[in-house]
Design a protein around this motif. Structure first.
Motif, PDB file in Angstrom:
ATOM      1  N   ARG A   1      -0.334 -18.808   0.621  1.00 56.61           N
ATOM      2  CA  ARG A   1      -0.593 -19.169   2.024  1.00 56.61           C
ATOM      3  C   ARG A   1      -1.714 -18.335   2.623  1.00 56.61           C
ATOM      4  O   ARG A   1      -1.825 -18.223   3.839  1.00 56.61           O
ATOM      5  CB  ARG A   1       0.693 -18.990   2.842  1.00 56.61           C
ATOM      6  N   ARG A   2      -2.549 -17.745   1.778  1.00 57.54           N
ATOM      7  CA  ARG A   2      -3.680 -16.932   2.235  1.00 57.54           C
ATOM      8  C   ARG A   2      -3.248 -15.821   3.183  1.00 57.54           C
ATOM      9  O   ARG A   2      -3.908 -15.527   4.185  1.00 57.54           O
ATOM     10  CB  ARG A   2      -4.739 -17.812   2.889  1.00 57.54           C
ATOM     11  N   GLY A   3      -2.127 -15.272   2.893  1.00 56.00           N
ATOM     12  CA  GLY A   3      -1.637 -14.146   3.678  1.00 56.00           C
ATOM     13  C   GLY A   3      -0.691 -14.504   4.796  1.00 56.00           C
ATOM     14  O   GLY A   3      -0.109 -13.630   5.420  1.00 56.00           O
ATOM     15  N   GLY A   4      -0.518 -15.797   5.085  1.00 48.92           N
ATOM     16  CA  GLY A   4       0.408 -16.179   6.145  1.00 48.92           C
ATOM     17  C   GLY A   4      -0.042 -15.707   7.512  1.00 48.92           C
ATOM     18  O   GLY A   4      -1.219 -15.453   7.757  1.00 48.92           O
ATOM     19  N   LEU A   5       0.881 -15.537   8.403  1.00 46.94           N
ATOM     20  CA  LEU A   5       0.567 -15.186   9.786  1.00 46.94           C
ATOM     21  C   LEU A   5       0.017 -13.769   9.926  1.00 46.94           C
ATOM     22  O   LEU A   5      -0.766 -13.488  10.838  1.00 46.94           O
ATOM     23  CB  LEU A   5       1.816 -15.331  10.659  1.00 46.94           C
ATOM     24  N   CYS A   6       0.428 -12.864   9.053  1.00 47.31           N
ATOM     25  CA  CYS A   6       0.024 -11.462   9.181  1.00 47.31           C
ATOM     26  C   CYS A   6      -1.281 -11.142   8.462  1.00 47.31           C
ATOM     27  O   CYS A   6      -1.800 -10.033   8.603  1.00 47.31           O
ATOM     28  CB  CYS A   6       1.129 -10.553   8.632  1.00 47.31           C
ATOM     29  N   GLY A   7      -1.812 -12.074   7.685  1.00 47.42           N
ATOM     30  CA  GLY A   7      -3.003 -11.785   6.898  1.00 47.42           C
ATOM     31  C   GLY A   7      -2.629 -11.220   5.544  1.00 47.42           C
ATOM     32  O   GLY A   7      -1.533 -10.673   5.352  1.00 47.42           O
ATOM     33  N   SER A   8      -3.524 -11.344   4.584  1.00 44.58           N
ATOM     34  CA  SER A   8      -3.227 -10.992   3.201  1.00 44.58           C
ATOM     35  C   SER A   8      -2.831  -9.529   3.032  1.00 44.58           C
ATOM     36  O   SER A   8      -1.873  -9.203   2.320  1.00 44.58           O
ATOM     37  CB  SER A   8      -4.437 -11.298   2.312  1.00 44.58           C
ATOM     38  N   PHE A   9      -3.560  -8.625   3.682  1.00 40.25           N
ATOM     39  CA  PHE A   9      -3.292  -7.200   3.480  1.00 40.25           C
ATOM     40  C   PHE A   9      -1.885  -6.828   3.928  1.00 40.25           C
ATOM     41  O   PHE A   9      -1.107  -6.240   3.170  1.00 40.25           O
ATOM     42  CB  PHE A   9      -4.324  -6.358   4.222  1.00 40.25           C
ATOM     43  N   LEU A  10      -1.530  -7.174   5.152  1.00 41.14           N
ATOM     44  CA  LEU A  10      -0.216  -6.797   5.662  1.00 41.14           C
ATOM     45  C   LEU A  10       0.900  -7.540   4.942  1.00 41.14           C
ATOM     46  O   LEU A  10       1.968  -6.966   4.687  1.00 41.14           O
ATOM     47  CB  LEU A  10      -0.132  -7.049   7.169  1.00 41.14           C
ATOM     48  N   THR A  11       0.680  -8.800   4.607  1.00 36.46           N
ATOM     49  CA  THR A  11       1.728  -9.552   3.918  1.00 36.46           C
ATOM     50  C   THR A  11       1.994  -8.969   2.542  1.00 36.46           C
ATOM     51  O   THR A  11       3.143  -8.878   2.097  1.00 36.46           O
ATOM     52  CB  THR A  11       1.356 -11.043   3.811  1.00 36.46           C
ATOM     53  N   ARG A  12       0.941  -8.536   1.856  1.00 38.51           N
ATOM     54  CA  ARG A  12       1.156  -7.872   0.571  1.00 38.51           C
ATOM     55  C   ARG A  12       1.864  -6.528   0.757  1.00 38.51           C
ATOM     56  O   ARG A  12       2.697  -6.133  -0.069  1.00 38.51           O
ATOM     57  CB  ARG A  12      -0.172  -7.680  -0.155  1.00 38.51           C
ATOM     58  N   ALA A  13       1.543  -5.827   1.840  1.00 34.77           N
ATOM     59  CA  ALA A  13       2.233  -4.565   2.112  1.00 34.77           C
ATOM     60  C   ALA A  13       3.729  -4.809   2.328  1.00 34.77           C
ATOM     61  O   ALA A  13       4.574  -4.050   1.836  1.00 34.77           O
ATOM     62  CB  ALA A  13       1.624  -3.880   3.338  1.00 34.77           C
ATOM     63  N   LEU A  14       4.051  -5.872   3.039  1.00 38.68           N
ATOM     64  CA  LEU A  14       5.460  -6.234   3.232  1.00 38.68           C
ATOM     65  C   LEU A  14       6.107  -6.554   1.894  1.00 38.68           C
ATOM     66  O   LEU A  14       7.245  -6.144   1.615  1.00 38.68           O
ATOM     67  CB  LEU A  14       5.574  -7.448   4.159  1.00 38.68           C
TER      68      LEU A  14
ATOM     69  N   SER B   1      15.427   3.759   2.856  1.00 44.79           N
ATOM     70  CA  SER B   1      14.106   3.529   3.446  1.00 44.79           C
ATOM     71  C   SER B   1      12.993   3.684   2.413  1.00 44.79           C
ATOM     72  O   SER B   1      11.845   3.934   2.751  1.00 44.79           O
ATOM     73  CB  SER B   1      13.872   4.499   4.605  1.00 44.79           C
ATOM     74  N   CYS B   2      13.339   3.488   1.141  1.00 42.29           N
ATOM     75  CA  CYS B   2      12.419   3.822   0.047  1.00 42.29           C
ATOM     76  C   CYS B   2      11.213   2.903  -0.056  1.00 42.29           C
ATOM     77  O   CYS B   2      10.241   3.235  -0.736  1.00 42.29           O
ATOM     78  CB  CYS B   2      13.165   3.817  -1.283  1.00 42.29           C
ATOM     79  N   GLY B   3      11.219   1.741   0.602  1.00 42.44           N
ATOM     80  CA  GLY B   3      10.114   0.805   0.469  1.00 42.44           C
ATOM     81  C   GLY B   3       8.975   1.028   1.447  1.00 42.44           C
ATOM     82  O   GLY B   3       7.880   0.499   1.242  1.00 42.44           O
ATOM     83  N   ILE B   4       9.199   1.782   2.506  1.00 42.24           N
ATOM     84  CA  ILE B   4       8.221   1.858   3.588  1.00 42.24           C
ATOM     85  C   ILE B   4       6.974   2.635   3.177  1.00 42.24           C
ATOM     86  O   ILE B   4       5.849   2.139   3.304  1.00 42.24           O
ATOM     87  CB  ILE B   4       8.874   2.455   4.849  1.00 42.24           C
ATOM     88  N   LEU B   5       7.149   3.861   2.684  1.00 43.58           N
ATOM     89  CA  LEU B   5       5.967   4.629   2.262  1.00 43.58           C
ATOM     90  C   LEU B   5       5.202   3.933   1.144  1.00 43.58           C
ATOM     91  O   LEU B   5       3.978   3.810   1.232  1.00 43.58           O
ATOM     92  CB  LEU B   5       6.376   6.045   1.860  1.00 43.58           C
ATOM     93  N   PRO B   6       5.861   3.476   0.081  1.00 42.36           N
ATOM     94  CA  PRO B   6       5.109   2.760  -0.948  1.00 42.36           C
ATOM     95  C   PRO B   6       4.442   1.494  -0.424  1.00 42.36           C
ATOM     96  O   PRO B   6       3.305   1.186  -0.808  1.00 42.36           O
ATOM     97  CB  PRO B   6       6.178   2.420  -1.994  1.00 42.36           C
ATOM     98  N   GLY B   7       5.123   0.765   0.444  1.00 41.99           N
ATOM     99  CA  GLY B   7       4.513  -0.437   1.003  1.00 41.99           C
ATOM    100  C   GLY B   7       3.206  -0.123   1.696  1.00 41.99           C
ATOM    101  O   GLY B   7       2.219  -0.858   1.573  1.00 41.99           O
TER     102      GLY B   7
END
Length: 291
Positions: A84-97, A121-127
């Motif tokens: 979806r080309r990153g969806g509503l948040c854009g590619s960078f943020l969606t991949r971070a999620l 909360s282990c996913g936040i820093l790596p994300g």
């Protein structure tokens, strides 16, 4: 030696010496442990490598948690980012999620993760950090160094408030992790702006309860890691834009402790309140553990 009982004291020391928070903290730890800085850096680099590997493992198609309640959220989000080309948040943020969800999936499937500051909360820093490294081409050394800032912030929070859901609710876990992300430093911000981002992340998660369904770090914890990434990036951007915190960061941490102390026990990792006590939450607990 630094005392790690005040964020402002760390900021003042870094600005007095004209160095980044990460450099201040690495220097201090090397002195305290009587070990070379490069040795401590190498150990931190190993932790970052584990973060990268947990993203990869957690995004494996078909991966399920031991309980069977969750699995595939990270892989699905990463695929959505491409389709979806990153969806509503854009590619960078969606991949971070997607990366944050993947690390949480890895944890739920009993994979190896870095608790930053906790497994919940282990996913936040790596994300945040893996995305800056892989998608924004931030040099690996800078990313690894930023984890020293994250660790210093986490130490202050642990010493003056709490990083545990059992004592402070999820604000103490995901709230702390979002503020520890060190995105401001990676973006060239000042130590003061780093403190602003930490405070803003906490402000936006004050009162967040810890209510794991069936007592497992899966529902709603995995999705809260994704939300924590968004709060980390938005807090960093606000700080970098020149928006100040208004309430001093150490007072924000003190407020988080006061809120956690006033929470009912049912809302602090006991799985007796919130979503854990909903009809579906109770049904899922019985599904996993029986009546």
């Amino acid at each position: 030696m630094l005392r790690y009982d005040s964020i402002q004291s760390l900021i003042d020391a870094a600005e007095r010496d004209g160095i980044r928070l990460s450099e201040l903290c690495l220097r201090d730890q090397a002195e305290e442990l009587e070990r070379p800085e490069e040795e401590l850096y190498a150990r931190m680099e190993e932790s970052f490598d584990v973060m990268c590997e947990s993203v990869r493992k957690g995004s494996t198609a078909g991966l399920r948690s031991t309980s069977g309640l969750t699995g595939g959220e990270g892989e699905r989000m990463l695929r959505y980012a491409e389709e979806r080309r990153g969806g509503l948040c854009g590619s960078f943020l969606t991949r971070a999620l997607g990366r944050a969800l993947s690390v949480s999936n890895c944890n739920a499937a009993m994979g190896r993760i870095v608790a930053t500051p906790t497994a919940g909360s282990c996913g936040i820093l790596p994300g945040c950090l893996v995305s800056m490294y892989e998608d924004r081409d931030i040099p690996k050394r800078e990313v690894v160094m930023s984890i020293f800032t994250a660790g210093a912030f986490g130490m202050v929070i642990a010493n003056t408030a709490s990083i545990a859901g059992a004592s402070g609710g999820c604000q103490a876990e995901c709230g702390s992790a979002s503020g520890m992300a060190a995105l401001v430093e990676l973006s060239g911000g000042t130590p003061t702006q780093c403190g602003y981002a930490l405070g803003m992340a906490i402000v936006n998660q004050l009162g967040l309860v810890c209510d794991p369904v069936a007592g497992l770090v899966e529902i709603p914890c995995i999705k809260r890691n994704a939300s924590g990434v968004m709060i980390a990036f938005s807090s960093a951007d606000m700080a970098l834009s020149g928006i100040d915190l208004k309430i001093p960061v150490d007072e924000c941490i003190a407020a988080m402790k006061a809120v956690g102390d006033s929470m009912a026990p049912a809302l602090k990792e006991t799985a007796l309140g919130g979503l854990a006590a909903s009809p579906t939450g109770i049904r899922l607990r019985k599904q996993v553990f029986g009546k």
